[in-house]
Design an enzyme around this catalytic site. Structure first.
Site, PDB file in Angstrom:
ATOM      1  N   LYS A 184      14.966   9.416  54.754  1.00 47.57           N
ATOM      2  CA  LYS A 184      16.276   9.732  55.320  1.00 47.57           C
ATOM      3  C   LYS A 184      16.428  11.551  54.742  1.00 47.57           C
ATOM      4  O   LYS A 184      15.765  11.788  53.740  1.00 47.57           O
ATOM      5  CB  LYS A 184      17.330   8.824  54.733  1.00 47.57           C
ATOM      6  CG  LYS A 184      17.566   8.965  53.312  1.00 47.57           C
ATOM      7  CD  LYS A 184      19.187   9.169  52.931  1.00 47.57           C
ATOM      8  CE  LYS A 184      19.917  10.246  53.308  1.00 47.57           C
ATOM      9  NZ  LYS A 184      20.937  10.422  52.338  1.00 47.57           N
ATOM     10  N   THR A 195      20.811  14.185  50.753  1.00 47.58           N
ATOM     11  CA  THR A 195      19.520  13.963  50.054  1.00 47.58           C
ATOM     12  C   THR A 195      18.531  13.498  50.662  1.00 47.58           C
ATOM     13  O   THR A 195      18.570  12.596  51.479  1.00 47.58           O
ATOM     14  CB  THR A 195      20.213  12.924  48.864  1.00 47.58           C
ATOM     15  OG1 THR A 195      21.107  13.490  48.084  1.00 47.58           O
ATOM     16  CG2 THR A 195      18.944  12.666  47.874  1.00 47.58           C
TER      17      THR A 195
END
Lengths: 413, 413
Positions: A184, A195
């Site tokens: 991700k 992040t």
């Protein structure tokens, strides 16, 4: 901001095979919102070898500290990933939250707390209420399945516009092994929603030290060569697990990363890391174009990478790409500011196959039309020849658009 | 893009006094466009002492190379500044252009070519046709007047939305001296239209070496502490000239920068440099807000400045400011990525007078409303206490807006 998918998203997603030795499941623990999937648990029924690389931030999140501490043991039985809260800049409360989460996971799986790894993404500075995990992890520990990769990738998305998955296979000593990974990140790297997290698992049987050596070497030209906005998260986490299930097929455990038996595996792993890293760039916040910046002929590879990053992080280069403007003067500027050895009169610059500058001047055959045609494409290769040595590096980035400003100016409010 | 003046522009402009010993005039030489003022000439009728600081780019423009070479002589008789063409990345042709320009200026003024200084701003990579200067400089050399500062500042504007002028006075050994300065730049620093140029002149009588020492020391906390977009021009030029006309009033020549007689002058000079540097930031491309980032308690001053620049250059911090979002987590991120010593549990962060984080956690008394109120203002002070040492630095920047992307995505086309 629109909820539309990045124009650079893959047209189709790969079918993710089941991978022996790891089970996954997701749940809604109510970390930030009610009834939203916000926790992913990975369980290794047999102890898996583990390797990891983390953010270089001097202010890392509590889960990053926790993982670094457990990495020395070399063994993983469970991974807990949550969204909604990054557990970063949370001080003593943050450490207590990681301890409580690990305790809950260890109890649920029946392992030591030192065999648990954690990652969190979401708003920073908010205390994470880890009591919410307790019952949830008990359920997840038994509910997991091996063919859950695509769902797992979706579960860890935040501002991502598409799930990021990749799979490769290779042979080790004649035995086929598989590598699956998810990631991700939609800005390499913001301290809150964007992040970068990635979890890669193989069924190969590889000892922890060898696994770490493979990962540390593999990350340089892949995850450490992508940038969306030059900003480094407090939470970046990339972990590689080896379940060893392929031992059942006769794969002999490999303990040395330089063992020739790992050659094909290394190639497959690096290819998968590159695939995932590029998927992160292609989902960069507001991105409309991907840019591959290659620098050749620098003093050495490290100098080449610093020059390439200087180009890839330059707001003026990135806005020119967004404007489809073949503004090679900004590339010269970014070479000059990198601080590495460069001689104006030896520089040459290409946009795609079009050489726009050579010998410290505009190319005598320069065609604005040809250069502009390159800029109209979705993928823009920029190549710079420094002309001093044999150092070489490629860095991947995206353009800087008004949507990036919009997403990041409006996010928290 | 609109042609409107930056909302951060000065409400009124200072009256610029005449300065004895320097005359200025402008003309239209047709460098890029016809009938547009594009050349400024400064003439010192008596030899002036000269000092300069220049871009750190490894690919500097031809005029920067030329000025560096002449600086050793310590004497200036003429300065020629043109817009429309930066004479950067122009190779051998670029050197020939500076030589021809200097020759024309030297002939017009009746001085040596080594007493001529040059600065160019405009598109890079285009050969500059210096033959266009020849007759023009002859006229300018005689046409100059002493009370031309505001017009000179306007003449060197490019994407600037307002002219940048400043004046100060001080006493040296009881004799009043004046310092006048002008600057252009509307992005610290792009390789084409937004290059930073500044010319400061005093009528004080100060020897070249002392003048250089004053300027080199003064630039650190002023022009070298401002950033709009982290991009470094090929052409940044800041020059300081001392005409020595105050000798007629009895000012004794100062040859040592550490001479106590220069204390008031140093203060006035540094104040003027700061004034001009902040005017550049306040005209940053697309800027709507100015941000002063102060870092205290770092290991040393250099570390404090690197941390402050990391915050000031972070796209995520700058977009948060644009969005009036008190997103202090992004400040933590930027501290963490700076690479300098920092301990999460000792960090404290203020927006204005509102402490938002302390001891590695959100401030227990944190008020979102109070923090947001600070962000609504036009001037945003951000202060970070590292808690490790006594290093301190302040860096000035502006927000990152959609207008920045628009200006820089559309500029060349």
């Amino acid at each position: 901001m629109s909820g539309s998918v990045s124009p650079l998203a893959p047209k189709t997603f790969v079918d993710m095979p089941a991978l022996r030795g790891v089970r996954m499941a997701t749940a809604a623990a109510g970390i930030k919102y009610k009834n939203r999937t916000d926790v992913l648990m990975m369980v290794f029924d047999e102890p898996a070898a583990v390797a990891g690389v983390f953010t270089r931030s001097k202010c890392p999140s509590a889960p990053v500290d926790f993982c670094r501490q457990n990495l020395g043991g070399g063994v993983a039985r469970a991974v807990v990933v949550n969204s909604g809260n990054a557990n970063a800049f949370t001080g003593k409360k943050g450490r207590e939250a990681t301890e409580l989460t690990a305790k809950s996971a260890a109890k649920a799986v029946g392992c030591a707390e030192s065999e648990v790894f954690l990652a969190s993404t979401g708003v920073i500075g908010e205390p994470l209420d880890a009591t919410k995990f307790a019952g949830v992890l008990d359920d997840l520990a038994t509910a997991g399945t091996e063919a859950f990769w695509f769902e797992a990738a979706k579960a860890i998305m935040t501002t991502d516009t598409y799930p990021k998955v990749a799979t490769r296979s290779a042979e080790i000593g004649g035995v086929k092994v598989t590598i699956n990974g998810i990631a991700k990140g939609a800005g390499m790297i913001a301290p809150d929603m964007a992040t970068m997290l990635s979890f890669v698992v193989t069924d190969a049987d590889i000892a922890p030290a060898a696994l770490q050596a493979l990962l540390s070497a593999g990350v340089g030209p892949t995850f450490n060569s992508v940038t969306v906005d030059s900003d480094t998260s407090t939470s970046d986490t990339l972990m590689l697990f080896a379940t060893g299930a392929a031992a059942a097929d006769g794969q002999q455990r490999v303990t040395d990363a330089s063992d020739a038996k790992l050659d094909a595996f290394r190639t497959a792993l690096n290819d998968l890391l590159r695939d995932l890293a590029l998927q992160v760039v292609r989902d960069g916040e507001g991105a409309r174009k991907m840019v591959a910046v290659t620098v050749e002929g620098a003093e050495n590879d490290a100098a080449a990478k610093r020059i390439a990053l200087s180009i890839a992080n330059s707001p003026l280069v990135k806005t020119a790409v967004a404007g489809e403007d073949a503004n090679w003067g900004r590339v010269v500027m970014a070479v000059g500011k990198a601080g590495e050895m460069a001689e104006r009169d030896r520089l040459a610059i290409w946009f795609g196959d079009v050489r726009v500058a050579v010998d410290g001047e505009r190319d005598p055959t320069y065609s604005e039309a040809a250069a502009t045609a390159v800029m109209k494409a979705q993928d823009i290769p920029i190549r710079v020849e420094i002309g001093l040595g044999s150092g070489r590096a490629t860095v991947f980035t995206c353009d800087l658009t008004k949507e990036y400003v919009e997403i990041n100016g409006d996010y928290r409010s």
